[in-house]
Design a protein around this motif. Structure first.
Motif, PDB file in Angstrom:
ATOM      1  N   VAL A  45     -18.993-112.717  92.993  1.00  0.00           N
ATOM      2  CA  VAL A  45     -18.876-111.594  94.045  1.00  0.00           C
ATOM      3  C   VAL A  45     -19.614-111.504  95.198  1.00  0.00           C
ATOM      4  O   VAL A  45     -20.757-111.731  95.015  1.00  0.00           O
ATOM      5  CB  VAL A  45     -18.921-110.460  93.202  1.00  0.00           C
ATOM      6  N   LYS A  48     -19.369-106.009  97.605  1.00  0.00           N
ATOM      7  CA  LYS A  48     -18.908-104.888  97.082  1.00  0.00           C
ATOM      8  C   LYS A  48     -18.741-103.693  97.876  1.00  0.00           C
ATOM      9  O   LYS A  48     -19.859-103.393  98.260  1.00  0.00           O
ATOM     10  CB  LYS A  48     -19.370-104.655  95.456  1.00  0.00           C
ATOM     11  N   ASP A  51     -14.917 -99.385  95.289  1.00  0.00           N
ATOM     12  CA  ASP A  51     -14.268 -99.972  93.860  1.00  0.00           C
ATOM     13  C   ASP A  51     -13.503-101.255  94.434  1.00  0.00           C
ATOM     14  O   ASP A  51     -12.787-101.787  93.554  1.00  0.00           O
ATOM     15  CB  ASP A  51     -13.515 -98.939  93.314  1.00  0.00           C
ATOM     16  N   LYS A  52     -13.823-101.930  95.494  1.00  0.00           N
ATOM     17  CA  LYS A  52     -13.475-103.134  95.977  1.00  0.00           C
ATOM     18  C   LYS A  52     -14.326-104.337  96.122  1.00  0.00           C
ATOM     19  O   LYS A  52     -15.543-104.223  96.366  1.00  0.00           O
ATOM     20  CB  LYS A  52     -12.701-103.249  97.386  1.00  0.00           C
ATOM     21  N   CYS A  53     -14.096-105.331  95.330  1.00  0.00           N
ATOM     22  CA  CYS A  53     -14.947-106.465  95.393  1.00  0.00           C
ATOM     23  C   CYS A  53     -14.238-107.808  96.500  1.00  0.00           C
ATOM     24  O   CYS A  53     -13.008-107.864  96.342  1.00  0.00           O
ATOM     25  CB  CYS A  53     -15.304-107.247  94.261  1.00  0.00           C
ATOM     26  N   GLU A  64      -9.445-110.178  97.267  1.00  0.00           N
ATOM     27  CA  GLU A  64      -9.963-108.765  96.977  1.00  0.00           C
ATOM     28  C   GLU A  64      -9.586-108.295  95.509  1.00  0.00           C
ATOM     29  O   GLU A  64      -8.480-108.649  94.943  1.00  0.00           O
ATOM     30  CB  GLU A  64      -9.111-107.799  97.921  1.00  0.00           C
ATOM     31  N   CYS A  68     -12.783-102.738  91.126  1.00  0.00           N
ATOM     32  CA  CYS A  68     -13.669-103.784  90.691  1.00  0.00           C
ATOM     33  C   CYS A  68     -14.923-103.313  89.726  1.00  0.00           C
ATOM     34  O   CYS A  68     -15.443-102.595  90.278  1.00  0.00           O
ATOM     35  CB  CYS A  68     -13.971-104.614  91.806  1.00  0.00           C
ATOM     36  N   TYR A  70     -17.192-105.266  88.680  1.00  0.00           N
ATOM     37  CA  TYR A  70     -18.372-106.218  88.802  1.00  0.00           C
ATOM     38  C   TYR A  70     -19.227-105.576  89.900  1.00  0.00           C
ATOM     39  O   TYR A  70     -18.936-104.859  90.571  1.00  0.00           O
ATOM     40  CB  TYR A  70     -17.723-107.516  89.009  1.00  0.00           C
ATOM     41  N   ASN A  71     -20.401-106.175  89.983  1.00  0.00           N
ATOM     42  CA  ASN A  71     -21.616-106.086  90.982  1.00  0.00           C
ATOM     43  C   ASN A  71     -21.670-107.104  91.753  1.00  0.00           C
ATOM     44  O   ASN A  71     -21.186-108.264  91.469  1.00  0.00           O
ATOM     45  CB  ASN A  71     -22.787-105.728  90.176  1.00  0.00           C
ATOM     46  N   GLU A  72     -22.034-106.969  93.095  1.00  0.00           N
ATOM     47  CA  GLU A  72     -22.358-108.148  94.087  1.00  0.00           C
ATOM     48  C   GLU A  72     -23.276-109.079  93.177  1.00  0.00           C
ATOM     49  O   GLU A  72     -24.334-108.984  92.706  1.00  0.00           O
ATOM     50  CB  GLU A  72     -22.878-107.302  95.272  1.00  0.00           C
TER      51      GLU A  72
END
Length: 98
Positions: A45, A48, A51-53, A64, A68, A70-72
């Motif tokens: 990722v 972020k 709510d988009k990664c 995209e 999402c 997940y975290n950066e």
């Protein structure tokens, strides 16, 4: 056989199909990409926002993920068709057990 021998419905279907082919030809779309096998690989990722990664596969196309979780910096497993921006599937990378 002439156009007068073809029913209106069949003629309409032929014209629609020809229009679709013409649009694909003009846009440079390659139909073989529709049937290309999916690629599954790990991706990180890279960004972020809300709510988009954004992740990027080995083909260097940014993709995209909506909603999402997940975290950066997280590494995720993504499935996609080469040179197409959509992701078919994503899941967290499974860590090797100790």
């Amino acid at each position: 056989m002439s156009f007068s021998d073809i029913s209106f419905k069949k003629l309409a279907i032929i014209m629609i199909a020809a229009g679709v082919v013409a649009v694909f030809a003009i846009s440079g779309f390659q139909a073989r990409n529709l049937f290309a096998p999916s690629v599954t690989e790990e991706a990180q990722v890279i960004l972020k926002q809300g709510d988009k990664c954004i992740v990027e596969g080995s083909d260097r196309v940014p993709r995209e993920i909506q909603n999402c979780p997940y975290n950066e910096g997280d590494t995720v497993l993504i499935s996609y068709k080469p040179q197409q921006p959509s992701i078919e599937r994503h899941e967290p990378r499974q860590r090797a057990s100790k």
